[in-house]
Design a protein around this motif. Structure first.
Motif, PDB file in Angstrom:
ATOM      1  N   ARG A  73       0.824  -1.210   0.000  1.00 20.78           N
ATOM      2  CA  ARG A  73       0.000   0.000   0.000  1.00 20.78           C
ATOM      3  C   ARG A  73       0.856   1.257   0.000  1.00 20.78           C
ATOM      4  N   GLY A  74       2.063   1.174   0.572  1.00 25.19           N
ATOM      5  CA  GLY A  74       2.955   2.323   0.505  1.00 25.19           C
ATOM      6  C   GLY A  74       3.142   3.066   1.802  1.00 25.19           C
ATOM      7  N   GLY A  75       2.675   2.516   2.928  1.00 21.66           N
ATOM      8  CA  GLY A  75       2.915   3.170   4.204  1.00 21.66           C
ATOM      9  C   GLY A  75       4.364   2.998   4.648  1.00 21.66           C
ATOM     10  N   LEU A  76       5.014   4.087   5.073  1.00 18.70           N
ATOM     11  CA  LEU A  76       6.425   4.066   5.454  1.00 18.70           C
ATOM     12  C   LEU A  76       6.585   4.448   6.906  1.00 18.70           C
ATOM     13  N   GLU A  77       7.592   3.849   7.538  1.00 18.28           N
ATOM     14  CA  GLU A  77       7.934   4.232   8.903  1.00 18.28           C
ATOM     15  C   GLU A  77       9.423   4.042   9.103  1.00 18.28           C
ATOM     16  N   LEU A  78      10.084   5.050   9.635  1.00 18.77           N
ATOM     17  CA  LEU A  78      11.480   4.968  10.010  1.00 18.77           C
ATOM     18  C   LEU A  78      11.562   5.008  11.523  1.00 18.77           C
ATOM     19  N   GLN A  79      12.174   4.004  12.123  1.00 15.55           N
ATOM     20  CA  GLN A  79      12.252   3.888  13.572  1.00 15.55           C
ATOM     21  C   GLN A  79      13.683   4.041  14.042  1.00 15.55           C
ATOM     22  N   ASN A  80      13.991   5.162  14.657  1.00 11.71           N
ATOM     23  CA  ASN A  80      15.298   5.391  15.290  1.00 11.71           C
ATOM     24  C   ASN A  80      16.457   5.092  14.335  1.00 11.71           C
ATOM     25  N   VAL A  81      16.378   5.631  13.113  1.00 13.84           N
ATOM     26  CA  VAL A  81      17.354   5.347  12.068  1.00 13.84           C
ATOM     27  C   VAL A  81      18.584   6.230  12.231  1.00 13.84           C
ATOM     28  N   HIS A  82      19.744   5.577  12.271  1.00 18.35           N
ATOM     29  CA  HIS A  82      21.032   6.274  12.309  1.00 18.35           C
ATOM     30  C   HIS A  82      21.803   5.930  11.045  1.00 18.35           C
ATOM     31  N   PHE A  83      22.459   6.959  10.476  1.00 25.57           N
ATOM     32  CA  PHE A  83      23.360   6.696   9.349  1.00 25.57           C
ATOM     33  C   PHE A  83      24.378   7.824   9.243  1.00 25.57           C
ATOM     34  N   SER A  84      25.646   7.404   9.022  1.00 30.98           N
ATOM     35  CA  SER A  84      26.732   8.365   8.860  1.00 30.98           C
ATOM     36  C   SER A  84      27.604   7.915   7.707  1.00 30.98           C
ATOM     37  N   HIS A  85      28.097   8.864   6.911  1.00 29.91           N
ATOM     38  CA  HIS A  85      29.009   8.567   5.812  1.00 29.91           C
ATOM     39  C   HIS A  85      30.463   8.729   6.233  1.00 29.91           C
ATOM     40  N   GLY A  86      30.724   8.652   7.525  1.00 27.36           N
ATOM     41  CA  GLY A  86      32.092   8.771   8.002  1.00 27.36           C
ATOM     42  C   GLY A  86      32.410  10.157   8.526  1.00 27.36           C
ATOM     43  N   ARG A  87      31.540  11.085   8.202  1.00 29.32           N
ATOM     44  CA  ARG A  87      31.696  12.428   8.767  1.00 29.32           C
ATOM     45  C   ARG A  87      30.707  12.529   9.933  1.00 29.32           C
ATOM     46  N   GLU A  88      30.213  13.730  10.153  1.00 30.59           N
ATOM     47  CA  GLU A  88      29.155  13.892  11.151  1.00 30.59           C
ATOM     48  C   GLU A  88      27.922  13.135  10.675  1.00 30.59           C
ATOM     49  N   ALA A  89      27.217  12.515  11.581  1.00 31.38           N
ATOM     50  CA  ALA A  89      26.068  11.691  11.217  1.00 31.38           C
ATOM     51  C   ALA A  89      25.053  12.497  10.424  1.00 31.38           C
ATOM     52  N   ASN A  90      24.582  11.909   9.300  1.00 30.88           N
ATOM     53  CA  ASN A  90      23.534  12.558   8.514  1.00 30.88           C
ATOM     54  C   ASN A  90      22.178  12.413   9.188  1.00 30.88           C
ATOM     55  N   LEU A  91      21.919  11.203   9.708  1.00 29.89           N
ATOM     56  CA  LEU A  91      20.651  10.938  10.377  1.00 29.89           C
ATOM     57  C   LEU A  91      20.947  10.435  11.779  1.00 29.89           C
ATOM     58  N   LYS A  92      20.317  11.057  12.774  1.00 30.15           N
ATOM     59  CA  LYS A  92      20.583  10.719  14.171  1.00 30.15           C
ATOM     60  C   LYS A  92      19.272  10.310  14.844  1.00 30.15           C
ATOM     61  N   GLY A  93      18.990   9.030  14.826  1.00 25.86           N
ATOM     62  CA  GLY A  93      17.782   8.555  15.491  1.00 25.86           C
ATOM     63  C   GLY A  93      16.517   9.073  14.843  1.00 25.86           C
ATOM     64  N   LEU A  94      16.476   9.053  13.507  1.00 22.46           N
ATOM     65  CA  LEU A  94      15.335   9.606  12.781  1.00 22.46           C
ATOM     66  C   LEU A  94      14.099   8.742  12.989  1.00 22.46           C
ATOM     67  N   ASN A  95      12.997   9.383  13.385  1.00 23.32           N
ATOM     68  CA  ASN A  95      11.696   8.727  13.504  1.00 23.32           C
ATOM     69  C   ASN A  95      10.713   9.481  12.623  1.00 23.32           C
ATOM     70  N   LEU A  96      10.060   8.748  11.733  1.00 19.09           N
ATOM     71  CA  LEU A  96       9.190   9.398  10.760  1.00 19.09           C
ATOM     72  C   LEU A  96       8.156   8.398  10.270  1.00 19.09           C
ATOM     73  N   THR A  97       6.916   8.843  10.157  1.00 21.72           N
ATOM     74  CA  THR A  97       5.839   8.022   9.616  1.00 21.72           C
ATOM     75  C   THR A  97       5.193   8.766   8.461  1.00 21.72           C
ATOM     76  N   ILE A  98       5.083   8.096   7.309  1.00 23.65           N
ATOM     77  CA  ILE A  98       4.428   8.666   6.129  1.00 23.65           C
ATOM     78  C   ILE A  98       3.290   7.727   5.772  1.00 23.65           C
ATOM     79  N   PRO A  99       2.053   8.156   5.902  1.00 24.02           N
ATOM     80  CA  PRO A  99       0.911   7.267   5.623  1.00 24.02           C
ATOM     81  C   PRO A  99       0.864   6.840   4.163  1.00 24.02           C
ATOM     82  N   ALA A 100       0.245   5.707   3.931  1.00 27.79           N
ATOM     83  CA  ALA A 100       0.072   5.224   2.559  1.00 27.79           C
ATOM     84  C   ALA A 100      -0.771   6.222   1.772  1.00 27.79           C
ATOM     85  N   GLY A 101      -0.342   6.505   0.548  1.00 31.34           N
ATOM     86  CA  GLY A 101      -1.079   7.409  -0.325  1.00 31.34           C
ATOM     87  C   GLY A 101      -0.806   8.870  -0.096  1.00 31.34           C
TER      88      GLY A 101
END
Length: 559
Positions: free
Chosen positions: A335-363
């Motif tokens: 259906r396309g519903g998205l959720e990011l739960q406490n997402v961390h990501f760094s490319h070796g420099r300062e972290a781009n995403l620090k514990g990202l929490n986000l919900t995007i409803p389907a549609g």
């Protein structure tokens, strides 16, 4: 010797062909055995026919010589044809495996790897391996068989003469081995200089517009001259090293032939040996000289090939950022519903995403805003699994993306990059790229929904108009709309657009936005943009800042 273990890594590709290669080796062995008969026939011709004045024996021996020669040709052709066929199949398997591995690497790998160097490895290095496998290895096996056979025949004819003719061979081999390591080092350096030159040419051709605009033509010629000079100097050093690696051992082997002539002639004069025996021995010794030279020369070929293999396997050893192995959950009716739960990501420099929490409803129609480096493109890469979170989870309809079959995910979650790639084909072929059953009507509808109607109407060939190399016959906005039409044709459940209207005027932008929602009424649309007008048309606006997300505006959601 440790470096020669590189060849062991070819064994998995060789294994499926081992039975057929064994047959080729047997044919090659038979061809060599037939060839070894010829010098002995020369001995018989002199000692049994000419010296005894026997015309019947002479005729029989002459006929046998013709038959042996023709038989050798037939067997050699059969072995060579079959071997090239098998080696081409094995190297095709290697190329396919390499391409499949490269397809698993993140686009960020290609952003950090020199394009000229990459093309050199895929094209030149693989071709070098193919030449060695197709031309050199069968010849090497034949030479080994011939060498063993000739040695056996010489020992049988006169072991004393054999010792005289062989005394300098170990010195020739020692000299070659000494020079070979230098040749390996120079070969590796030449590969690197060639990659430097190729990378510069790729950069120059792709940046020709900028070079002309800056009046930097002479600057580029000078840069090319410097790198070309370094390449030529390395190539000349390799030529000298290759010559020395062949000339010095070859001179020692020629000296051994002279020793055979002197000692063998003395034995004939003293009555210890027949003329036929010496002629046969010299024929076998001459045949030893060629295989030894070929095998010594093969060392330089294998050294060059080993460098190529090492460069190829360096690509194989580059780990993929994501893995499709072990995934078990197919996507059915996302259906396309998205959720990011406490997402961390760094490319070796300062972290781009620090514990990202986000919900995007389907549609939903979601606009993502943020300054440069805030993590917008990283978010897009995580959603299509070009990257995986270093911690946290990305969920689609409640299912972890890492538990979804990767091919299913990529079919239903599509990303249109800010700088999309077009292929040197027609507009229609670019839109329908990799969609085998795309109907012309569906391609035309996707083009209209992407705002390409006015462009198609004014082109004489319409959708069949070629776009040129990398689509450069079209404007940036037109290229982006073709990439958008390509995505719309696939009817994704989630469509992610990175600056989709950056090159569009406001009127075209409005048509594109309307076309998106009309073409994909149920899909989840995620638009990375810096344009407030486009953000205002969204159901929700997400702002990324300091690695976190905030929903700054939320309008009524879609059902």
């Amino acid at each position: 010797m440790a470096e020669w273990r590189t060849y062991r890594r070819l064994l998995p590709w060789l294994k499926p062909y081992r039975g057929r290669f064994a047959v080729v080796l047997l044919i090659s062995l038979a061809a060599t055995a037939v060839g070894l008969v010829q010098p002995y026939l020369s001995k018989m011709m002199i000692d049994q026919a000419l010296m005894k004045r026997d015309l019947t024996a002479l005729a029989v021996i002459a006929g046998a010589m013709v038959g042996v020669t023709l038989g050798g040709y037939v067997l050699n052709i059969a072995a060579s044809y079959r071997y090239v066929q098998l080696s081409a199949g094995m190297l095709y398997d290697i190329r396919v495996a390499l391409l499949r591995h490269l397809q698993t690497l993140s686009p960020r790998f290609y952003g950090g790897f020199r394009l000229g160097d990459l093309m050199s490895r895929i094209n030149s290095d693989v071709s070098d391996v193919q030449r060695a496998a197709g031309d050199s290895l069968l010849a090497a096996l034949g030479n080994v068989f011939a060498l063993v056979g000739c040695v056996a025949m010489m020992v049988w004819l006169d072991w004393r003469l054999f010792l005289v003719g062989s005394v300098l061979v170990p010195f020739a081999v020692a000299v070659f081995i000494k020079l070979q390591q230098r040749l390996v080092n120079i070969t590796r350096e030449m590969r690197e200089r060639g990659a430097d030159l190729g990378s510069l040419l790729v950069d120059t051709v792709m940046g020709m517009r900028t070079i002309a605009a800056l009046g930097a033509e002479e600057h580029e010629i000078q840069r090319f001259s410097w790198r070309n000079r370094a390449f030529v100097q390395t190539m000349l050093r390799m030529q000298v090293a290759s010559f020395m690696a062949g000339a010095l051992p070859g001179t020692l082997l020629a000296a051994s032939t002279s020793a055979v002539m002197l000692y063998g002639g003395w034995r004939i004069i003293e009555g210890y040996q027949t003329i036929g025996s010496l002629v046969a021995f010299m024929a076998y010794h001459g045949r030893v000289f060629a295989p030894v030279q070929s095998l010594l020369g093969l060392g330089s070929t294998l050294a060059s090939t080993r460098v190529s293999l090492a460069r190829i396997f360096e690509l194989f050893d580059t780990p993929a950022d994501v893995s499709g192995e072990g995934l078990r959950t197919p996507l059915n009716g996302l259906r396309g519903g998205l959720e990011l739960q406490n997402v961390h990501f760094s490319h070796g420099r300062e972290a781009n995403l620090k514990g990202l929490n986000l919900t995007i409803p389907a549609g939903a129609f979601c606009a993502v805003l943020g300054e440069s480096g805030a993590g917008k493109s990283t978010l897009a890469d995580l959603l299509v699994r070009f990257l995986d979170p270093q911690s946290g989870r990305v969920l689609f309809d409640g299912v972890d993306a890492r538990d979804i079959v990767l091919a299913d995910l990529r079919r239903t979650v599509l990303l249109v990059d800010q700088s999309p790639t077009l292929f040197n084909m027609t507009i229609a072929a670019n839109i329908a790229f990799a969609v085998e059953d795309a109907a012309p009507e569906a391609v035309a509808a996707a083009a209209r929904d992407a705002g390409l109607g006015p462009l198609i109407a004014r082109l004489p060939q319409g959708l069949e108009t070629p776009v040129g190399e990398r689509g450069l016959q079209l404007s940036a906005g037109e290229r982006h709309r073709i990439a958008l039409a390509r995505a719309l044709l696939r009817k994704p459940a989630v469509l992610i657009l990175d600056e989709p209207t950056a090159a569009l005027d406001s009127g075209t932008e409005a048509r594109v936005v309307q076309g998106l929602r009309a073409a994909l009424p149920e899909a989840t649309l995620i638009v990375i943009t810096h344009k407030p007008a486009l953000a205002e048309a969204a159901d929700m606006v997400v702002t990324l800042k300091d690695g976190e997300a905030s929903v700054t505006e939320r309008l009524p959601e879609h059902a």
